[in-house]
Design an enzyme around this catalytic site. Structure first.
Site, short mmCIF file in Angstrom:
data_model
loop_
_atom_site.label_atom_id
_atom_site.label_comp_id
_atom_site.label_asym_id
_atom_site.label_seq_id
_atom_site.Cartn_x
_atom_site.Cartn_y
_atom_site.Cartn_z
N ALA A 84 0.87 -1.20 0.00
CA ALA A 84 0.00 0.00 0.00
C ALA A 84 0.89 1.23 0.00
CB ALA A 84 -0.92 0.00 1.22
N GLY A 91 -2.22 2.14 -5.62
CA GLY A 91 -2.30 2.45 -7.04
C GLY A 91 -1.10 3.18 -7.61
N GLU A 131 -6.42 -5.02 -8.27
CA GLU A 131 -6.08 -5.21 -6.85
C GLU A 131 -7.36 -5.16 -6.01
OE1 GLU A 131 -1.54 -3.40 -6.64
OE2 GLU A 131 -3.21 -2.04 -6.29
#
Ligand code: 5RP
Length: 227
Positions: free
Chosen positions: A85, A97, A105
């Site tokens: 993350a 992202g 994901e």
């Protein structure tokens, strides 16, 4: 920093058992996890473990490291998904992202029985958006309209440009990425839903209320956060 990533990736192996279907995340931390998992499979310390990749990166790494790969549409259930993350808040809400793989994901991690997140301590924030923008995957033709729409949220959005290709980043799904900087994210779940309501948005990088366990690599060892 690499040592902290390796330490959490090793710790994550303790969550994997025979006969599991494992969602394989994207990024540099998960890359270590995929490598170590492949080693256990090749040495037959784990049997009948299958990986469901969240990106081309995860798929290539899994194949390279001897993990049998299956598609999301070939499995009845995903036992556990393991991924990195970009930010983690105290309620285990995430921004993801940076690697532009947020859509697959989220689909895979939402479906998983357990979603295990691997980070080093630099990713912990008091409030989402403190350091990182929120990536938003958009239909290419709609990028400019969506960037304008996002200003309504007191935010600015930039089209993410590629580094080893001319022009914008194109995701594994053939879309563009907008990186949106918000002045203040009060309610991550609310913003996640509102962003996805804009026509042309495919998915956004706020993962509110999805993570079950976060393993944090610190200089004093791996710490565990749980909801
Ligand atoms: C990719 C991601 C990654 O999981 C996230 O960017 C963390 O990556 P890293 O472990 O390299 O810091 O969301 O889309």
């Amino acid at each position: 920093m690499e040592e902290l990533k390796k330490a959490v990736a090793k710790k994550a192996l303790e969550f994997i058992e025979d006969d599991m279907v494992v969602g394989l995340g994207t990024g540099s931390t998960t890359a270590y996890f995929i490598e170590y998992l492949g080693k256990l499979i090749m040495e037959e310390e784990l049997e009948d473990v299958y990986g469901v990749p969240t990106s081309y990166q995860a798929r290539l790494l899994a194949l390279e490291n001897g993990i049998p790969v299956v598609g999301l549409d070939e499995v009845d259930a995903i036992d556990i998904a393991v991924d990195g993350a970009d930010e983690v808040d105290p309620h285990l809400n995430l921004i993801k992202g940076r690697g532009a793989a947020l859509t697959m994901e989220k689909i895979i991690e939402y479906r998983a029985g357990t979603f295990l997140v691997l980070v080093d301590e630099s990713k912990l924030v008091e409030r989402l958006g403190q350091k990182m923008p929120v990536p938003i995957e958009v239909i290419p033709a709609a990028w400019r309209a969506i960037a304008e729409e996002i200003e309504v949220f007191n935010a600015t959005a930039e089209l993410r440009m590629a580094e080893k290709k001319d022009g914008p980043v194109v995701t594994d799904n053939g879309n563009f990425i907008l990186d949106a900087r918000f002045h203040h994210i009060e309610d991550p779940l609310d913003l996640e839903i509102e962003l996805n309501n804009i026509p042309g948005v495919v998915e956004n990088g706020i993962f509110a209320d999805i993570a079950d366990i976060v393993l944090v690599g610190t200089k004093d060892g791996v710490k565990r956060m749980e909801r």
